[in-house]
Design a protein around this motif. Structure first.
Motif, PDB file in Angstrom:
ATOM      1  N   TYR A   1      -9.062   8.175  -5.087  1.00 54.29           N
ATOM      2  CA  TYR A   1      -8.259   6.925  -4.838  1.00 54.29           C
ATOM      3  C   TYR A   1      -7.139   7.132  -4.081  1.00 54.29           C
ATOM      4  O   TYR A   1      -6.726   6.203  -3.197  1.00 54.29           O
ATOM      5  CB  TYR A   1      -7.627   6.689  -6.335  1.00 54.29           C
ATOM      6  CG  TYR A   1      -6.846   5.473  -6.555  1.00 54.29           C
ATOM      7  CD1 TYR A   1      -7.345   4.233  -5.911  1.00 54.29           C
ATOM      8  CD2 TYR A   1      -5.400   5.576  -6.722  1.00 54.29           C
ATOM      9  CE1 TYR A   1      -6.420   3.117  -6.044  1.00 54.29           C
ATOM     10  CE2 TYR A   1      -4.598   4.562  -6.887  1.00 54.29           C
ATOM     11  CZ  TYR A   1      -5.063   3.118  -6.554  1.00 54.29           C
ATOM     12  OH  TYR A   1      -4.379   2.048  -6.763  1.00 54.29           O
TER      13      TYR A   1
ATOM     14  N   TRP B   1      -8.565   6.707  -0.565  1.00 53.28           N
ATOM     15  CA  TRP B   1      -9.050   5.506  -0.512  1.00 53.28           C
ATOM     16  C   TRP B   1      -7.550   4.525   0.069  1.00 53.28           C
ATOM     17  O   TRP B   1      -7.763   3.811   1.184  1.00 53.28           O
ATOM     18  CB  TRP B   1      -9.369   5.051  -1.502  1.00 53.28           C
ATOM     19  CG  TRP B   1      -9.915   3.420  -1.349  1.00 53.28           C
ATOM     20  CD1 TRP B   1     -11.257   3.176  -0.923  1.00 53.28           C
ATOM     21  CD2 TRP B   1      -9.439   2.410  -2.018  1.00 53.28           C
ATOM     22  NE1 TRP B   1     -11.387   1.624  -0.982  1.00 53.28           N
ATOM     23  CE2 TRP B   1      -9.988   1.122  -1.501  1.00 53.28           C
ATOM     24  CE3 TRP B   1      -8.102   1.957  -2.527  1.00 53.28           C
ATOM     25  CZ2 TRP B   1      -9.703  -0.137  -1.755  1.00 53.28           C
ATOM     26  CZ3 TRP B   1      -7.854   0.970  -2.800  1.00 53.28           C
ATOM     27  CH2 TRP B   1      -8.582  -0.262  -2.452  1.00 53.28           C
ATOM     28  N   LEU B   2      -6.460   4.660  -0.498  1.00 57.97           N
ATOM     29  CA  LEU B   2      -5.604   3.919  -0.151  1.00 57.97           C
ATOM     30  C   LEU B   2      -4.933   4.308   1.255  1.00 57.97           C
ATOM     31  O   LEU B   2      -4.413   3.424   1.875  1.00 57.97           O
ATOM     32  CB  LEU B   2      -4.192   4.412  -1.353  1.00 57.97           C
ATOM     33  CG  LEU B   2      -4.327   3.808  -2.558  1.00 57.97           C
ATOM     34  CD1 LEU B   2      -3.300   4.257  -3.494  1.00 57.97           C
ATOM     35  CD2 LEU B   2      -4.487   2.389  -2.618  1.00 57.97           C
ATOM     36  N   LYS B   3      -4.972   5.583   1.486  1.00 56.42           N
ATOM     37  CA  LYS B   3      -4.274   5.983   3.025  1.00 56.42           C
ATOM     38  C   LYS B   3      -5.426   5.240   3.794  1.00 56.42           C
ATOM     39  O   LYS B   3      -4.803   5.197   4.839  1.00 56.42           O
ATOM     40  CB  LYS B   3      -4.436   7.534   3.069  1.00 56.42           C
ATOM     41  CG  LYS B   3      -3.416   7.892   2.184  1.00 56.42           C
ATOM     42  CD  LYS B   3      -3.397   9.521   2.367  1.00 56.42           C
ATOM     43  CE  LYS B   3      -2.192  10.127   1.373  1.00 56.42           C
ATOM     44  NZ  LYS B   3      -2.299  11.679   1.349  1.00 56.42           N
TER      45      LYS B   3
ATOM     46  N   LYS C   1      -4.987   1.791   4.380  1.00 56.91           N
ATOM     47  CA  LYS C   1      -3.560   1.522   5.249  1.00 56.91           C
ATOM     48  C   LYS C   1      -3.757   1.940   6.593  1.00 56.91           C
ATOM     49  O   LYS C   1      -3.307   0.955   7.754  1.00 56.91           O
ATOM     50  CB  LYS C   1      -2.335   2.414   4.482  1.00 56.91           C
ATOM     51  CG  LYS C   1      -0.986   2.339   5.228  1.00 56.91           C
ATOM     52  CD  LYS C   1      -0.116   3.143   4.448  1.00 56.91           C
ATOM     53  CE  LYS C   1       1.262   3.282   5.148  1.00 56.91           C
ATOM     54  NZ  LYS C   1       0.944   4.001   6.678  1.00 56.91           N
TER      55      LYS C   1
ATOM     56  N   GLU D   1       2.244   1.735  -3.507  1.00 56.30           N
ATOM     57  CA  GLU D   1       1.149   2.403  -4.422  1.00 56.30           C
ATOM     58  C   GLU D   1       0.699   3.701  -4.030  1.00 56.30           C
ATOM     59  O   GLU D   1       0.473   4.650  -4.815  1.00 56.30           O
ATOM     60  CB  GLU D   1      -0.161   1.449  -4.257  1.00 56.30           C
ATOM     61  CG  GLU D   1      -1.223   1.674  -5.196  1.00 56.30           C
ATOM     62  CD  GLU D   1      -1.062   1.319  -6.580  1.00 56.30           C
ATOM     63  OE1 GLU D   1      -1.595   1.966  -7.427  1.00 56.30           O
ATOM     64  OE2 GLU D   1      -0.047   0.560  -6.682  1.00 56.30           O
ATOM     65  N   ILE D   2       0.838   4.218  -2.617  1.00 53.98           N
ATOM     66  CA  ILE D   2       0.503   5.506  -2.348  1.00 53.98           C
ATOM     67  C   ILE D   2       1.702   6.256  -3.022  1.00 53.98           C
ATOM     68  O   ILE D   2       1.392   7.599  -3.604  1.00 53.98           O
ATOM     69  CB  ILE D   2       0.569   5.708  -0.906  1.00 53.98           C
ATOM     70  CG1 ILE D   2      -0.638   5.152  -0.246  1.00 53.98           C
ATOM     71  CG2 ILE D   2       0.705   7.315  -0.552  1.00 53.98           C
ATOM     72  CD1 ILE D   2      -0.903   4.916   0.937  1.00 53.98           C
TER      73      ILE D   2
ATOM     74  N   LEU E   1       1.001  -1.199  -0.012  1.00 53.79           N
ATOM     75  CA  LEU E   1      -0.124   0.210  -0.126  1.00 53.79           C
ATOM     76  C   LEU E   1       0.864   1.156  -0.051  1.00 53.79           C
ATOM     77  O   LEU E   1       0.649   2.372  -0.621  1.00 53.79           O
ATOM     78  CB  LEU E   1      -0.938   0.176   1.134  1.00 53.79           C
ATOM     79  CG  LEU E   1      -2.080  -0.856   1.004  1.00 53.79           C
ATOM     80  CD1 LEU E   1      -2.803  -1.217   2.524  1.00 53.79           C
ATOM     81  CD2 LEU E   1      -2.809  -0.302   0.276  1.00 53.79           C
TER      82      LEU E   1
END
Length: 259
Positions: free
Chosen positions: A246, A249-251, A254, A75-76, A72
């Motif tokens: 997006y 959302w990733l944060k 995580k 990806e961030i 993650l």
């Protein structure tokens, strides 16, 4: 007959004595002790096996979670570098754009709103824009070798346009916004909230309407600000919103895994 009865009685007495003899009692006690010992051994083994299984599961969970967090984070980092939200997107607001933009974080749609005389106009813009194949341009591309392949693909932004008046009744248009045209996909009359009839007649398919009536509805939307000249700006804005959503959302994912 009497002799037979005495023999049977003697055998029964001997059998009873044998069962109640000290040797039999000692053997029974030994068997009971062995059973208890065996049960204790099995119990200790079960506790040990469960404890080992729990430990292994905890280690596996920790390893999997750490790996997920690492992916993650990667990806961030990529999202920030490659799809960094443009904070200056509002500076590209086209001239004559009449709507107030209401952008609520965490929501998929973007809301445009304005007053037009005695009407309230709201436009829900879906941030998930799509690309449609244009059959006519595709045929032209096949006929012309120098034609750019990307010209056969058109950006489409789905929108729902609501035009309401004082009593709460509104016209609701399902619209597809392209760079060169506005396509009306559907049209219906909506009653105020709480009085909607699920079985109400919503009118014919828009394509089945008389051509002059279709043109009149397109003009109806155009003078209220629904124009293809604004599609490019909206496409940039919703792409920017999608990148922001997006990344957030990733944060959020995580943060949950790290708890």
């Amino acid at each position: 007959m009497s002799l037979f009865r005495r023999a049977s009685s003697s055998l029964a007495t001997l059998a009873f004595r044998a069962v109640r003899s000290p040797a039999s009692l000692r053997n029974g006690a030994v068997s009971a002790e062995r059973l208890i010992l065996r049960t204790q051994q099995l119990s200790r083994g079960s506790v040990f096996s469960f404890s080992r299984f729990s430990t292994e599961s905890a280690v596996a969970k920790t390893t999997a979670d750490e790996n997920l967090v690492s992916v993650l984070e990667s990806e961030i980092e990529c999202a920030v570098k490659e799809e960094a939200p443009d904070e200056n997107v509002m500076e590209d607001l086209p001239e004559g754009f009449p709507f107030e933009i209401i952008d609520t974080p965490g929501e998929r749609t973007l809301l445009l709103q304005r007053k037009f005389e005695d009407e309230t106009i709201q436009v829900e813009v879906d941030s998930c824009a799509t690309y449609d194949d244009d059959e006519e341009e595709e045929e032209q591309a096949e006929a012309n070798d120098d034609e750019d392949e990307e010209s056969s693909v058109k950006l489409r932004i789905p929108m729902v346009v609501s035009v309401a008046k004082g009593d709460g009744v509104c016209l609701e248009f399902g619209v597809s916004a392209y760079a060169d045209e506005i396509v009306i996909d559907s049209l219906s009359i909506k009653q105020p909230q709480g009085s909607e009839n699920e079985l109400a007649y919503e009118g014919p398919d828009f394509d089945d309407l008389d051509e002059n009536l279709q043109k009149a509805f397109h003009r109806f939307l155009e003078i209220r600000g629904i124009k293809p000249s604004f599609t490019g700006f909206l496409a940039d804005y919703v792409a920017n919103k999608d990148s922001r959503e997006y990344l957030q959302w990733l944060k959020d994912v995580k943060s949950f895994v790290e708890k």
